[in-house]
Design a protein around this motif. Structure first.
Motif, PDB file in Angstrom:
ATOM      1  N   ASP A 214      -2.572  -8.975 -66.008  1.00 35.68           N
ATOM      2  CA  ASP A 214      -2.946  -9.028 -67.422  1.00 35.68           C
ATOM      3  C   ASP A 214      -4.471  -9.092 -67.497  1.00 35.68           C
ATOM      4  O   ASP A 214      -5.112  -9.670 -66.606  1.00 35.68           O
ATOM      5  CB  ASP A 214      -2.333 -10.260 -68.096  1.00 35.68           C
ATOM      6  CG  ASP A 214      -2.331 -10.152 -69.610  1.00 35.68           C
ATOM      7  OD1 ASP A 214      -1.248  -9.953 -70.185  1.00 35.68           O
ATOM      8  OD2 ASP A 214      -3.415 -10.264 -70.222  1.00 35.68           O
TER       9      ASP A 214
ATOM     10  N   ARG B 252      -3.275 -15.796 -68.739  1.00 35.71           N
ATOM     11  CA  ARG B 252      -1.925 -15.349 -69.120  1.00 35.71           C
ATOM     12  C   ARG B 252      -1.171 -14.832 -67.907  1.00 35.71           C
ATOM     13  O   ARG B 252       0.031 -15.102 -67.753  1.00 35.71           O
ATOM     14  CB  ARG B 252      -2.009 -14.264 -70.201  1.00 35.71           C
ATOM     15  CG  ARG B 252      -2.402 -14.753 -71.572  1.00 35.71           C
ATOM     16  CD  ARG B 252      -1.929 -13.808 -72.663  1.00 35.71           C
ATOM     17  NE  ARG B 252      -2.365 -12.432 -72.446  1.00 35.71           N
ATOM     18  CZ  ARG B 252      -3.368 -11.855 -73.113  1.00 35.71           C
ATOM     19  NH1 ARG B 252      -4.061 -12.550 -73.997  1.00 35.71           N
ATOM     20  NH2 ARG B 252      -3.683 -10.605 -72.879  1.00 35.71           N
ATOM     21  N   ALA B 253      -1.857 -14.073 -67.055  1.00 35.64           N
ATOM     22  CA  ALA B 253      -1.213 -13.568 -65.841  1.00 35.64           C
ATOM     23  C   ALA B 253      -0.752 -14.718 -64.959  1.00 35.64           C
ATOM     24  O   ALA B 253       0.366 -14.694 -64.414  1.00 35.64           O
ATOM     25  CB  ALA B 253      -2.174 -12.654 -65.083  1.00 35.64           C
TER      26      ALA B 253
ATOM     27  N   ALA C  19      11.138  -9.132 -66.800  1.00 39.87           N
ATOM     28  CA  ALA C  19      11.261 -10.102 -65.713  1.00 39.87           C
ATOM     29  C   ALA C  19      12.674 -10.668 -65.629  1.00 39.87           C
ATOM     30  O   ALA C  19      13.230 -10.843 -64.533  1.00 39.87           O
ATOM     31  CB  ALA C  19      10.247 -11.227 -65.908  1.00 39.87           C
TER      32      ALA C  19
ATOM     33  N   ALA D 134       7.395  -8.349 -71.727  1.00 39.13           N
ATOM     34  CA  ALA D 134       7.384  -8.510 -70.271  1.00 39.13           C
ATOM     35  C   ALA D 134       8.448  -9.495 -69.809  1.00 39.13           C
ATOM     36  O   ALA D 134       9.003  -9.352 -68.710  1.00 39.13           O
ATOM     37  CB  ALA D 134       6.004  -8.959 -69.806  1.00 39.13           C
ATOM     38  N   SER D 135       8.749 -10.479 -70.621  1.00 38.70           N
ATOM     39  CA  SER D 135       9.779 -11.449 -70.237  1.00 38.70           C
ATOM     40  C   SER D 135      11.147 -10.796 -70.156  1.00 38.70           C
ATOM     41  O   SER D 135      11.972 -11.160 -69.306  1.00 38.70           O
ATOM     42  CB  SER D 135       9.799 -12.607 -71.243  1.00 38.70           C
ATOM     43  OG  SER D 135       8.602 -13.347 -71.169  1.00 38.70           O
TER      44      SER D 135
ATOM     45  N   ALA E 275      -1.228 -13.154 -59.085  1.00 34.29           N
ATOM     46  CA  ALA E 275      -1.638 -12.910 -60.466  1.00 34.29           C
ATOM     47  C   ALA E 275      -3.009 -12.248 -60.433  1.00 34.29           C
ATOM     48  O   ALA E 275      -3.882 -12.658 -59.655  1.00 34.29           O
ATOM     49  CB  ALA E 275      -1.700 -14.206 -61.267  1.00 34.29           C
TER      50      ALA E 275
ATOM     51  N   TRP F 102       7.741 -17.072 -63.530  1.00 35.67           N
ATOM     52  CA  TRP F 102       8.709 -16.221 -62.828  1.00 35.67           C
ATOM     53  C   TRP F 102       8.550 -16.287 -61.304  1.00 35.67           C
ATOM     54  O   TRP F 102       9.052 -15.427 -60.593  1.00 35.67           O
ATOM     55  CB  TRP F 102       8.590 -14.787 -63.329  1.00 35.67           C
ATOM     56  CG  TRP F 102       8.983 -14.679 -64.772  1.00 35.67           C
ATOM     57  CD1 TRP F 102       8.159 -14.620 -65.855  1.00 35.67           C
ATOM     58  CD2 TRP F 102      10.313 -14.667 -65.276  1.00 35.67           C
ATOM     59  NE1 TRP F 102       8.882 -14.559 -67.014  1.00 35.67           N
ATOM     60  CE2 TRP F 102      10.220 -14.595 -66.688  1.00 35.67           C
ATOM     61  CE3 TRP F 102      11.587 -14.711 -64.694  1.00 35.67           C
ATOM     62  CZ2 TRP F 102      11.342 -14.573 -67.510  1.00 35.67           C
ATOM     63  CZ3 TRP F 102      12.705 -14.685 -65.509  1.00 35.67           C
ATOM     64  CH2 TRP F 102      12.580 -14.615 -66.907  1.00 35.67           C
TER      65      TRP F 102
ATOM     66  N   PHE G 142       2.303 -16.461 -66.520  1.00 34.72           N
ATOM     67  CA  PHE G 142       3.503 -15.633 -66.367  1.00 34.72           C
ATOM     68  C   PHE G 142       3.986 -15.673 -64.915  1.00 34.72           C
ATOM     69  O   PHE G 142       5.199 -15.794 -64.657  1.00 34.72           O
ATOM     70  CB  PHE G 142       3.180 -14.201 -66.793  1.00 34.72           C
ATOM     71  CG  PHE G 142       4.375 -13.305 -66.919  1.00 34.72           C
ATOM     72  CD1 PHE G 142       5.128 -13.263 -68.087  1.00 34.72           C
ATOM     73  CD2 PHE G 142       4.765 -12.492 -65.860  1.00 34.72           C
ATOM     74  CE1 PHE G 142       6.230 -12.425 -68.198  1.00 34.72           C
ATOM     75  CE2 PHE G 142       5.860 -11.656 -65.961  1.00 34.72           C
ATOM     76  CZ  PHE G 142       6.596 -11.624 -67.142  1.00 34.72           C
TER      77      PHE G 142
ATOM     78  N   ALA H 249       1.929 -10.416 -61.221  1.00 42.29           N
ATOM     79  CA  ALA H 249       1.745 -10.297 -62.665  1.00 42.29           C
ATOM     80  C   ALA H 249       0.307  -9.868 -62.924  1.00 42.29           C
ATOM     81  O   ALA H 249      -0.628 -10.402 -62.323  1.00 42.29           O
ATOM     82  CB  ALA H 249       2.023 -11.629 -63.359  1.00 42.29           C
TER      83      ALA H 249
ATOM     84  N   THR I  79       1.652  -9.081 -69.912  1.00 42.58           N
ATOM     85  CA  THR I  79       2.532 -10.246 -69.893  1.00 42.58           C
ATOM     86  C   THR I  79       2.844 -10.747 -71.300  1.00 42.58           C
ATOM     87  O   THR I  79       3.073 -11.935 -71.504  1.00 42.58           O
ATOM     88  CB  THR I  79       1.915 -11.382 -69.050  1.00 42.58           C
ATOM     89  OG1 THR I  79       0.650 -11.771 -69.622  1.00 42.58           O
ATOM     90  CG2 THR I  79       1.708 -10.935 -67.615  1.00 42.58           C
TER      91      THR I  79
END
Length: 365
Positions: free
Chosen positions: A41, A46-47, A19, A15-16, A59, A54, A50, A39, A11
């Protein structure tokens, strides 16, 4: 048809872009073509962040857990290069298609392992090569195929970027073990991939590489002379020590010069076309025909991947095509570190440069 269910692994910043491209993909009816499901990670926080950004319901910290819990059609892999092959193989084994950031692997041996895994799986691997999908590049390839500008004769391919000490302070950067190499592998590979997409197969390379100023285990500059099977000659420069950053390609044909200058992505306006004396009108007319209006982007490639899946076809850019680009990278390192030319196909399965891009070790190691 129902939307493809997608997991994104890793992520970080890139990754953005994945996405965003996936979220924007719409079919002819205006409905979403994908559902962002999970997601992944190694850092759960962080997962989770993210996934929240989105609107992803799941996650997790491992792809294994996500694949066991959720039906997944597409796995987008946005992790450091050293983990790409294992994650893509895991996605294939679960029946999913893997879309993997470039470079696909840190060695030719690793990508050959993935090719073997792909032959046993219902899915396939597509490698991110977004510069192939801008309308300007598509138009240029059409020009080459039609011979509208005459034969291509010479080319230049320059990736001159700037990365400071803070960039190399990230633990996985600047090593052949995890990143696979320096600017030849991780930065210039996109421009070199577009060079090969335009001119076809290369046949011979002579190169040099150096660590000029950065505290890194890899090179920070490489230069290569490449001969193509069509006898086109090209010069290639890859750098992370260049304060005025630029990504540029130039193709000199018998009747025209085509130049592309940008940094991390291009539009049609970044191309300059110059006709040779006496061919100006003919060249302008030929360039005016063809695809237009689409910049190079992850979105352009993701749409092409989804179109291929809809049609039951192998998504672009397939693994074997990506291997050809990786073989050029390996040949540049081999030529630079052994101080002799390298022919395409010369790097055999038992060659040290098949196992690692630095072979038996960089000269400064």
């Amino acid at each position: 048809m129902p939307p493809y269910r997608v997991a994104i692994v890793g992520t970080g910043g890139i990754a953005s872009a994945h996405a965003e491209a996936l979220s924007a993909a719409q079919g002819t009816t205006g409905l979403a073509r994908v559902e962002l499901v999970a997601a992944v990670d190694v850092d759960l926080s962080r997962a989770e962040a993210f996934a929240k950004t989105w609107s992803m319901p799941v996650a997790g910290t491992t792809l294994t857990d996500v694949l066991a819990a959720e039906p997944i059609d597409l796995v987008h892999i946005c992790t450091p290069p050293g983990s790409h092959v294992a994650l893509a193989a895991e996605a294939l084994a679960a029946g999913a298609t893997a879309v993997v950031e470039k470079p696909i692997a840190v060695s030719l041996a690793a990508v050959d392992e993935l090719l073997a895994a792909e032959t046993e799986a219902p899915g396939s691997v597509a490698v991110i090569s977004q510069h192939r999908f801008g309308s300007g590049a598509l138009r240029l390839r059409g020009i080459v195929e039609a011979g509208a500008f005459g034969r291509p004769l010479i080319a230049t391919c320059h990736t001159q970027w700037y990365r400071d000490a803070a960039y190399f302070a990230v633990p996985w950067r600047g090593s052949f073990e995890v990143e696979g190499g320096g600017p030849t592998m991780g930065h210039g590979i996109h421009q070199m991939d577009l060079l090969l997409a335009t001119l076809g197969e290369w046949s011979e390379v002579t190169a040099i590489a150096a660590r000029t100023s950065r505290e890194t285990g890899t090179e920070d500059v490489s230069m290569a002379l490449v001969r193509f099977e069509s006898d086109v000659l090209a010069s290639v420069v890859n750098s992370v020590v260049s304060p005025r950053e630029v990504s540029s390609l130039r193709f000199d044909f018998e009747h025209a010069t085509v130049e592309l200058e940008h940094l991390y992505g291009y539009s049609d306006n970044d191309f300059t076309v110059t006709g040779a004396p006496g061919f100006e009108d003919e060249v302008a007319a030929a360039w005016a025909v063809g695809p237009a209006g689409r910049p190079s982007s992850h979105g352009a490639q993701v749409s092409s991947v989804l179109d291929a899946l809809d049609a039951g076809e192998t998504p672009p850019v397939p693994l074997r095509t990506a291997r050809a680009t990786l073989e050029l990278v390996a040949a540049i390192y081999r030529s630079a570190f052994t101080r002799r030319p390298v022919l395409r196909g010369e790097i055999s399965a038992d060659d040290p440069f098949t196992q690692r891009m630095d072979g038996n070790g960089a000269p400064w190691a």
